[in-house]
Write a protein that holds these residues in place. Structure first.
Motif, PDB file in Angstrom:
ATOM      1  N   TYR A   1      -1.317 -28.015  -1.572  1.00 48.22           N
ATOM      2  CA  TYR A   1      -0.562 -27.119  -0.703  1.00 48.22           C
ATOM      3  C   TYR A   1      -1.441 -26.526   0.397  1.00 48.22           C
ATOM      4  N   ARG A   2      -2.435 -27.255   0.848  1.00 51.99           N
ATOM      5  CA  ARG A   2      -3.352 -26.675   1.822  1.00 51.99           C
ATOM      6  C   ARG A   2      -2.654 -26.360   3.144  1.00 51.99           C
ATOM      7  N   SER A   3      -1.738 -27.223   3.558  1.00 48.03           N
ATOM      8  CA  SER A   3      -1.032 -26.963   4.821  1.00 48.03           C
ATOM      9  C   SER A   3      -0.225 -25.685   4.724  1.00 48.03           C
ATOM     10  N   LEU A   4       0.513 -25.553   3.631  1.00 55.63           N
ATOM     11  CA  LEU A   4       1.319 -24.360   3.419  1.00 55.63           C
ATOM     12  C   LEU A   4       0.439 -23.113   3.392  1.00 55.63           C
ATOM     13  N   MET A   5      -0.688 -23.208   2.697  1.00 56.81           N
ATOM     14  CA  MET A   5      -1.575 -22.052   2.564  1.00 56.81           C
ATOM     15  C   MET A   5      -2.225 -21.707   3.906  1.00 56.81           C
ATOM     16  N   THR A   6      -2.492 -22.739   4.700  1.00 61.25           N
ATOM     17  CA  THR A   6      -3.062 -22.483   6.028  1.00 61.25           C
ATOM     18  C   THR A   6      -2.084 -21.662   6.860  1.00 61.25           C
ATOM     19  N   LYS A   7      -0.807 -22.014   6.756  1.00 65.20           N
ATOM     20  CA  LYS A   7       0.205 -21.252   7.483  1.00 65.20           C
ATOM     21  C   LYS A   7       0.241 -19.806   6.976  1.00 65.20           C
TER      22      LYS A   7
END
Lengths: 443, 322
Positions: free
Chosen positions: A252-258
């Motif tokens: 979930y790195r993309s989600l967490m980056t957001k």
């Protein structure tokens, strides 16, 4: 494209085979000192008849898959309760069977297996109590089947509010689970309306001002995340966003980056170890967020810490849980924990005591009524009152819910859960202005 | 905002490279046999379990000195590649080869069966009593793969300016390893005798046999190499994602297979391109549309691509498969 269609058909067929093959392997546990009644092997399919002096208590829990560690301790709790009676209650010999409602294919509870279990229980005249389920989604399937037969179902672990409480779930809940119009489903564990609110209360106590809410889009996870969100504001916690996510995704790195760009104090995850809570804990750290993770009781198991890696959750993950954790228990509860340790040589997981109490309730009611008639047992259940048992004194309200509202919060230290806060005790003073989720269910 | 977008770019590219690595095995086997090896994802999964076992047994941690760490990691990569390659070869030899002349559905269904068997092996393996597996008793739970690579953020030193970007050694490892492996594979298929034999078999197995090519040997080699790639991919994936699970083969297999189809199945550069497209769409869909829509957006875009280019992005330009 023909090939893909065939693949799907074949996969479904194989899944079905797997379900039939390894889905349910009832393990018969015969209490020492009792003789195996010969009638058991050939029980007639009609509820009339059966062995007159044998009563069967069955549990339907996911025994295959990652919930296994939790359900093993629940089953151990049930076994302890049965063994304490010496295998005899009133005129009856008690037999306990441990049924699996999971399939290897899903690695989790399986609707087909749960339905089959419920049918099997209804059709076995000796079954007088159905202990389960672990997952609220599974309860939805078993409840109407058992209700028609007035067979008592006691859950040690379901926490979805809609199962029992009118106005807190879908419009047709809980009536849809009670085709007979009577309450036959009881739970000994406090529901999510209490837990979701306790999460918000705890976040406030820890000084959290902002939170980002995620859920696994499941019945349990989304339900609890919604209750949390509805209550957060009244505890001074601002919800920056609420999203459902794919619980089977790799990361979930993309989600967490957001989310990192919003810089919340907490990430609240409505989900369980099976729905990837460990990966979320990991990716919060991986993208360099400072947010702490809060999650509900579906994560209060060692498997969660193992999945996340303890370096990612030490001091960073906070788990709410119904009732008091095993190591904090006093009186009868402590007696239970001590004898559990002595008997099974390990720590009871959080739900073990609820398994024990669920079985205890069934056995006590059975002893009181001295009858195998399911309706008689069901009616007696409504009037049951626990006086100073392992969970203290409580009773069932008109919805079949426990009157207990104590919740606790645990942090993680050095790879172990550590009791941190007692929550929700003062439910008389819930946050104002959160109509559906506030306050214990009014009878 | 620039930082966030650049970060999503990094995440998308690295994830895409991982999908591409797994996709290579699918695409190679398909290119030669026109057969989808559904067990490939599960071979990948078992290799990851072996990697975790080795990490636990050799006690590799973040504190291990860099030199030793590199040597141990190399050893683990080799062991996993051999294991997965051997396993894939054995599956082909025992299960698929006797079905070579059977109707196409027979090996396909067998592949699904093998996939289930391997998943159960993974379930069993996950229950082993090692500390890295949670001490047993939680066979089906996801397992943490320890973060053993250094955590230094390379972004600032690499770009020479102060930035909020995170670029870890493991990100570079994923990209570096993938590029090297793909280049090597491409070289093998294009410029070696075995590669030539593979391409010939892919074009027409019967004609290849008439030319004196031992087709069974070529197919066996393909499974061996494809499996070894899955083994390497498993180590790279585990180091990068840090979680392994007995069902991870299915999810990653699905993504990898999709990447292979989008790029043009049977085509090695296509698999890479497909993986990158998948990774980037995933990242930017999470950023701008919302996590709950990720699978819908992802597969929606893929369908659009396939409607306009039914053979995949690179499928029609490359006439030779593999």
């Amino acid at each position: 494209m023909q090939r893909r269609t065939f693949f799907h058909t074949a996969a479904t067929a194989l899944a079905l085979l797997a379900t039939l093959g390894c889905g349910k392997k009832p393990v018969e546990v015969l209490v020492p000192g009792t003789e195996k009644p010969p009638e058991l092997a050939a029980a007639p399919s009609s509820p009339a008849g059966g062995a007159p002096n044998v009563v069967k208590i069955v549990s339907s829990l996911p025994r295959t898959g990652s919930a296994n560690a939790q359900t093993t301790t629940i089953v151990n709790g049930i076994k302890m309760a049965v063994e304490e009676t010496g295998g005899k209650v009133g005129p009856f010999t008690v037999v306990y069977e441990d049924w699996d409602d999971a399939s290897a294919k899903k690695g989790d509870w399986d609707p087909e297996v749960e339905a089959a279990n419920a049918d099997k229980a209804v059709n076995d005249p000796n079954v007088v109590a159905y202990l389960g389920t672990y997952n609220s989604g599974a309860a939805k399937i078993a409840m109407p089947i058992l209700n028609k037969a007035a067979l008592v179902m006691i859950s040690p672990a379901n926490t979805y509010t809609g199962l029992t409480k009118p106005g807190m779930g879908e419009p047709n809940e809980p009536a849809v689970y009670r085709p007979s119009g009577k309450v036959s489903y009881f739970r000994v564990v406090p529901a999510d309306d209490i837990q979701g609110r306790a999460g918000a209360e705890w976040m406030q106590k820890m000084g959290g001002k902002t939170a980002y809410v995620l859920d696994d889009r499941g019945l349990y996870g989304k339900g609890i995340a919604d209750v949390f969100e509805a209550n957060a504001e009244s505890y001074g916690v601002k919800v920056l966003g609420h999203e459902g996510m794919d619980p089977k995704a790799q990361e979930y790195r993309s989600l967490m980056t957001k989310i990192k760009a919003l810089d919340p104090d907490f990430v609240f995850y409505g989900g369980t170890t099976q729905t990837n809570a460990g990966q979320i804990a990991k990716d919060i750290i991986a993208v360099g967020m400072r947010a702490k993770l809060m999650a509900p009781d579906g994560c209060r198991e060692d498997a969660f810490i193992n999945a996340a890696g303890q370096e990612n959750v030490n001091g960073r993950a906070f788990i709410t849980f119904g009732g008091v954790p095993p190591e904090q228990m006093v009186g009868k509860g402590k007696e239970f924990v001590d004898s559990y340790r002595a008997k099974y040589g390990g720590e009871p997981e959080a739900y073990a005591v609820y398994g024990y109490v669920a079985a205890k309730v069934a056995l006590e009611v059975l002893g009181q009524v001295g009858s195998k008639d399911r309706e008689t047992i069901r009616a007696a259940m409504e009037k049951y009152e626990a006086k100073g048992g392992a969970l203290g004194s409580w009773k069932f309200d008109a919805n079949g819910d426990t009157t207990l509202t104590t919740m606790s919060g645990s942090g993680v230290e050095a790879g172990k859960f550590k009791f941190a806060a007692l929550l929700g005790g003062a439910v008389e003073a819930p946050a104002a202005g959160t109509a559906p989720a506030a306050g214990p269910a009014a009878p | 905002m620039f930082d966030t977008i650049a970060q999503q770019l990094i995440i998308g590219l690295t994830n895409g490279m991982v999908f591409a690595l797994v996709a290579l095995g699918y695409t190679m086997v398909y290119g030669i046999l026109e057969f989808i090896n559904f067990a490939h994802g599960d071979v990948f999964m078992l290799a990851a379990f072996l990697a975790l076992t080795l990490v636990g047994a050799l006690d590799v941690t973040q504190q291990t000195p860099p030199g030793t760490l590199a040597a141990l990691l190399l050893g683990i990569v080799v062991a996993c590649a051999l294991f997965a390659g051997g396993l894939n070869y054995a599956i082909d030899r025992v299960v698929y080869r006797p079905l070579r002349r059977a109707p196409k559905l027979a090996p396909l269904v067998s592949a699904i069966g093998v996939s289930f068997i391997l998943q159960n092996v993974g379930l069993f393996w996950g229950g082993s009593a090692m500390a890295v597996f949670g001490g047993g008793g939680q066979a089906a739970a996801p397992k943490a793969f320890p973060d053993i690579l250094p955590q230094t953020n390379l972004a600032a030193s690499l770009f020479g300016v102060e930035t909020k970007l995170t670029l870890l050694p493991k990100d570079l490892l994923v990209m570096g390893a993938s590029v090297v492996i793909m280049a090597a594979l491409y070289g093998l298929v294009r410029h070696t005798k075995l590669g030539k034999a593979m391409r010939a078999t892919a074009q027409d197995p019967n004609a290849a046999r008439l030319m004196g090519i031992d087709v069974d040997k070529v197919v066996g080699a393909t499974f061996l190499i494809g499996g070894a790639l899955a083994g390497v991919a498993a180590v790279v994936y585990s180091l990068y994602i840090n979680t392994i699970h007995y069902q991870m083969g299915y999810q990653n297999g699905l993504y990898a297979f999709t990447a292979a189809v989008v790029g043009g199945i049977g085509n090695i550069p296509g698999a890479v391109l497909g993986g990158l497209v998948l990774g980037l769409v995933r990242a930017f869909s999470d950023q701008f549309i919302g996590a709950q829509w990720q699978p819908a957006v992802l597969f929606g875009i893929l369908i659009v691509i396939l409607v306009f280019r039914p053979a995949g992005l690179l499928g029609s330009t490359a006439r030779e498969k593999v």
